[in-house]
Design a protein around this motif. Structure first.
Motif, PDB file in Angstrom:
ATOM      1  N   LEU A  25      12.157   6.297 -11.172  1.00  0.00           N
ATOM      2  CA  LEU A  25      11.352   6.776 -10.045  1.00  0.00           C
ATOM      3  C   LEU A  25      10.572   5.671  -9.347  1.00  0.00           C
ATOM      4  O   LEU A  25       9.728   5.954  -8.501  1.00  0.00           O
ATOM      5  N   LEU A  26      10.843   4.416  -9.694  1.00  0.00           N
ATOM      6  CA  LEU A  26      10.014   3.318  -9.194  1.00  0.00           C
ATOM      7  C   LEU A  26       9.988   3.261  -7.671  1.00  0.00           C
ATOM      8  O   LEU A  26       8.935   3.004  -7.062  1.00  0.00           O
ATOM      9  N   HIS A  27      11.121   3.487  -7.054  1.00  0.00           N
ATOM     10  CA  HIS A  27      11.171   3.423  -5.593  1.00  0.00           C
ATOM     11  C   HIS A  27      10.277   4.503  -4.974  1.00  0.00           C
ATOM     12  O   HIS A  27       9.479   4.221  -4.055  1.00  0.00           O
ATOM     13  N   SER A  28      10.373   5.732  -5.484  1.00  0.00           N
ATOM     14  CA  SER A  28       9.552   6.825  -4.950  1.00  0.00           C
ATOM     15  C   SER A  28       8.072   6.600  -5.229  1.00  0.00           C
ATOM     16  O   SER A  28       7.214   6.919  -4.381  1.00  0.00           O
ATOM     17  N   VAL A  77       2.483   0.781  -2.468  1.00  0.00           N
ATOM     18  CA  VAL A  77       2.423  -0.504  -3.166  1.00  0.00           C
ATOM     19  C   VAL A  77       3.814  -1.120  -3.143  1.00  0.00           C
ATOM     20  O   VAL A  77       4.821  -0.451  -2.861  1.00  0.00           O
ATOM     21  N   ASP A  78       3.887  -2.415  -3.445  1.00  0.00           N
ATOM     22  CA  ASP A  78       5.203  -3.045  -3.461  1.00  0.00           C
ATOM     23  C   ASP A  78       5.930  -2.706  -4.757  1.00  0.00           C
ATOM     24  O   ASP A  78       5.362  -2.137  -5.691  1.00  0.00           O
ATOM     25  N   GLY A 101       9.571  16.287  -5.949  1.00  0.00           N
ATOM     26  CA  GLY A 101       8.868  15.011  -5.883  1.00  0.00           C
ATOM     27  C   GLY A 101       8.669  14.416  -7.266  1.00  0.00           C
ATOM     28  O   GLY A 101       8.747  15.112  -8.281  1.00  0.00           O
ATOM     29  N   TRP A 102       8.380  13.130  -7.309  1.00  0.00           N
ATOM     30  CA  TRP A 102       8.282  12.434  -8.593  1.00  0.00           C
ATOM     31  C   TRP A 102       7.157  12.980  -9.462  1.00  0.00           C
ATOM     32  O   TRP A 102       7.256  12.987 -10.689  1.00  0.00           O
ATOM     33  N   SER A 155      18.534   1.736  -5.634  1.00  0.00           N
ATOM     34  CA  SER A 155      17.901   2.422  -4.500  1.00  0.00           C
ATOM     35  C   SER A 155      17.923   1.585  -3.226  1.00  0.00           C
ATOM     36  O   SER A 155      17.605   2.088  -2.144  1.00  0.00           O
ATOM     37  N   SER A 156      18.308   0.315  -3.351  1.00  0.00           N
ATOM     38  CA  SER A 156      18.334  -0.584  -2.198  1.00  0.00           C
ATOM     39  C   SER A 156      19.739  -0.626  -1.596  1.00  0.00           C
ATOM     40  O   SER A 156      20.709  -0.142  -2.175  1.00  0.00           O
ATOM     41  N   ALA A 157      19.834  -1.210  -0.426  1.00  0.00           N
ATOM     42  CA  ALA A 157      21.139  -1.393   0.217  1.00  0.00           C
ATOM     43  C   ALA A 157      22.005  -2.322  -0.650  1.00  0.00           C
ATOM     44  O   ALA A 157      21.477  -3.231  -1.308  1.00  0.00           O
ATOM     45  N   PRO A 158      23.317  -2.120  -0.720  1.00  0.00           N
ATOM     46  CA  PRO A 158      24.083  -1.171   0.100  1.00  0.00           C
ATOM     47  C   PRO A 158      24.237   0.217  -0.529  1.00  0.00           C
ATOM     48  O   PRO A 158      24.735   1.128   0.116  1.00  0.00           O
ATOM     49  N   LEU A 159      23.817   0.400  -1.800  1.00  0.00           N
ATOM     50  CA  LEU A 159      24.069   1.679  -2.478  1.00  0.00           C
ATOM     51  C   LEU A 159      23.125   2.774  -2.007  1.00  0.00           C
ATOM     52  O   LEU A 159      23.534   3.888  -1.716  1.00  0.00           O
ATOM     53  N   GLN A 160      21.812   2.456  -2.004  1.00  0.00           N
ATOM     54  CA  GLN A 160      20.792   3.404  -1.544  1.00  0.00           C
ATOM     55  C   GLN A 160      20.934   4.780  -2.214  1.00  0.00           C
ATOM     56  O   GLN A 160      20.957   5.818  -1.553  1.00  0.00           O
TER      57      GLN A 160
END
Length: 276
Positions: A37-40, A47-48, A166-167, A243-248
Motif C-alpha cells: 500500500l506504499l503508493h496509496s 509524503v514522498d 481505501g488503504w 505501481s510506477s510506469a510502465p506497469l502502473q
C-alpha cells in the motif's frame, strides 16, 4: 502454583489449534500490509515514497525489538493471558493506523502494532508445550502454517480491501478482527505456564549463552536472518516499482503477487508431521 498450570491438557483440540493458527496469521500479517500500500499511503499523506517506505522499516524494527524484549516473558508469565494482552495492544496499534489523521500518528500506530505483534511467537511455543508426546511437530507445523500464510496473504488482502474502501480500511478491519480474536483466545485457550518460571534477566542472558554454545543455532539463525532480509528487501520495494510506469498496477494487483508463496507456506504443516 495451581495444579492446572503444572499439568495442562496433553492434546489441544483441532478447533483450538486452528484458532491459534489464524491468530498467528493476523498478528504476523499485520506487519506487511503497508508493503502493498506504499503508493496509496504516500499519496494520502502527501509524503514522498521514501518517507512512506520508512514505515516498512519501523514495523520490522519494532517487531525485532518485541522478539528480543517481550517474547522472553513467555518463560515467566502465564502464556494465555500474555498472548491476549499482546493481541489487544496490537489491535490498538492497527486502530491508530486505520484512523490516523496525520503521518505521525500513522507511524506511531505502525510502531505499536509491530512491537506487540509478537503474540504469534508466544502462541507457537505454547502449541508445542500443550502437545501430547509425539505431536509437538504437528501442532507447531499447523500454527506456523497459519503464521506464514498470514504473512503471504497479507499483501493480497491489503490490496483487495484497499480497492474496496481505501488503504485505511485494511487496518480498521484488522483492528476489529484482532480484538475479537483476542476475546476468543481468552475463552478457548487453556492456561499455560513454564513449570519453573525464570527471572527476566536470566531469560535474556540465556539467549546469549545459547548462541555462544550452540554452533548449529548460530548457523540457522544467520541463514534465517539472511532469508528474511532478502524477502523483506524484495517486497518492500516491489510495490513502488509495480505501481510506477510502465506497469502502473493497482493495490489489488500488487497484492496478488503474495499468492505465489502460499502453497509453500502450507508445507509447514506437513513438515511438522514428518518431524514427529
Amino acid at each position: 502454583m495451581s495444579s492446572s498450570s503444572m499439568a495442562p491438557p496433553s492434546v489441544l483440540a483441532a478447533p483450538v489449534l486452528l484458532l491459534m493458527a489464524v491468530a498467528c496469521g493476523l498478528c504476523a500479517g499485520g506487519n506487511y500490509y503497508n508493503q502493498a500500500l506504499l503508493h496509496s499511503i504516500a499519496l494520502h499523506f502527501g509524503v514522498d515514497q521514501a518517507a512512506a517506505g520508512l514505515s516498512v522499516t519501523v514495523a520490522q524494527v519494532a517487531y525485532a525489538v518485541g522478539l528480543l524484549c517481550i517474547t522472553p516473558l513467555g518463560d515467566k508469565l502465564e502464556r494465555r493471558r500474555m498472548a491476549v494482552v499482546l493481541m489487544l495492544l496490537a489491535a490498538v496499534g492497527h486502530a491508530l493506523v486505520g484512523w490516523s489523521g496525520s503521518f505521525a500518528m500513522f507511524m506511531l500506530g505502525t510502531l505499536v502494532a509491530g512491537l506487540f505483534s509478537v503474540a504469534a511467537q508466544v502462541l507457537v511455543p505454547m502449541a508445542a508445550a500443550l502437545a501430547a508426546p509425539g505431536h509437538a511437530g504437528r501442532n507447531v507445523g499447523l500454527v506456523l502454517s497459519g503464521l506464514l500464510v498470514g504473512i503471504l496473504l497479507s499483501r493480497s488482502v491489503a490490496g483487495g480491501l484497499s480497492t474496496l474502501g481505501g488503504w485505511s480500511l485494511v487496518y480498521q478491519v484488522t483492528a476489529v478482527a484482532m480484538a475479537v480474536m483476542a476475546l476468543c483466545m481468552r475463552r478457548m485457550l487453556p492456561t499455560s505456564r513454564h513449570p519453573q518460571p525464570l527471572p527476566y534477566a536470566q531469560v535474556l542472558a540465556s539467549m546469549g549463552h545459547l548462541l555462544r554454545t550452540q554452533p548449529a543455532l548460530r548457523q540457522r539463525t544467520l541463514a534465517s536472518a539472511l532469508a528474511f532480509a532478502a524477502v523483506s528487501v524484495m517486497f518492500a520495494t516491489m510495490a513502488l516499482v509495480l505501481s510506477s510506469a510502465p506497469l502502473q498496477l493497482s493495490d489489488a494487483q500488487i497484492g496478488l503477487v503474495g499468492l505465489a508463496g502460499v502453497t509453500g507456506a502450507l508445507i509447514a504443516n506437513l513438515a511438522g508431521s514428518w518431524a514427529d
